[in-house]
Write a protein that holds these residues in place. Structure first.
Motif: not given
Length: 260
Positions: A111-120, A140-141, A153-161, A231-235
């Protein structure tokens, strides 16, 4: 190290677990025989056993099995408690009702773990309130995110949240240094709970992808990594050196561990 109900686990029991994959678990970072939020982890196991197996577990018995499996091991490591029924028949899951306690361990990351890049990805976990074993969709994601050049990966609900990551909760830091936890159906993480108690300026509100440019920082949390900067979520980029991140790490480190 792998023990089932305080004894070495058999190949047959592990084979059944691998082939049916029905059950639930919790993971805990152990540091010198202590765990932050140990009672919350035990509460989770008891609560989830009622949902998954309609059975009652004795938290003292679970703790005794953990203590026996860990023995005198010192330093930092991650122990996982998996609850499953070795006699479960794939064709008759309604008969599963005698959950057993499997305790395993693995090395803990520094710790601390290295920063993370994330795609939704649009995705909602099945029975999100339970930390269950069904990880195929999340993995899979995660694989798809990594093939696209991201870490996870991170997730979004059907309404975009925005909701959560595959194996972690996430939160955002505003210009006013408020930590915003997304309002969505997510796993009630132990680390998230401890941080919400420790940091006063906390909000629970919907967060959409359109809200991200207004956020100053983002992070993931689970028992293995504590507070991990994103670090980033998508762009959308975030400040991985935001002072609130360091504050949260210090507050989490100051949470007293409970003795195994």
């Amino acid at each position: 190290m792998a023990e089932l109900n305080g004894a070495p686990v058999s190949f047959e029991a592990l084979q059944n677990l691998a082939l049916t994959n029905y059950g639930h678990f919790t993971s805990m970072r152990v540091e010198d025989q202590k765990v932050r939020g140990l009672s919350l982890h035990l509460d989770r196991l008891v609560r989830d056993a009622r949902t998954v197996f309609d059975a009652d577990l004795d938290p003292d018995r679970i703790q005794a099995y953990i203590r026996h499996a860990v023995g005198e091991r010192t330093g930092s490591f991650v122990t996982r408690v998996t609850v499953f029924d070795p006699d479960l028949d794939l064709g008759h899951p309604a008969a599963a009702g005698r959950p057993q306690i499997l305790v395993t361990a693995r090395a803990a990351a520094a710790l601390p773990a290295p920063a993370l890049t994330v795609k939704t990805f649009p995705f909602s976990r099945d029975t999100p309130q339970v930390k269950h074993l069904a990880l195929f969709s999340q993995l899979k994601l995660r694989r798809a995110a990594q093939l696209a050049g991201f870490d996870d990966a991170a997730f979004t609900e059907h309404d975009g949240r925005i909701s959560e990551g595959g194996t972690w909760n996430m939160a955002f830091i505003t210009e006013e240094d408020t930590v915003v936890w997304p309002e969505a159906d997510v796993l009630p993480g132990v680390t998230m709970h401890l941080l919400r108690q420790a940091y006063d300026r906390t909000a629970h509100a919907p967060v959409t992808l359109d809200d991200l440019p207004a956020m100053r920082a983002a992070f993931s949390t689970n028992t293995s990594v504590g507070v991990r900067a994103i670090t980033t979520v998508d762009d959308t980029p975030f400040d991985t050196r935001h002072p609130v991140l360091d504050t949260l790490r210090k507050l989490y480190a100051a949470v007293p561990g409970e003795q195994l």
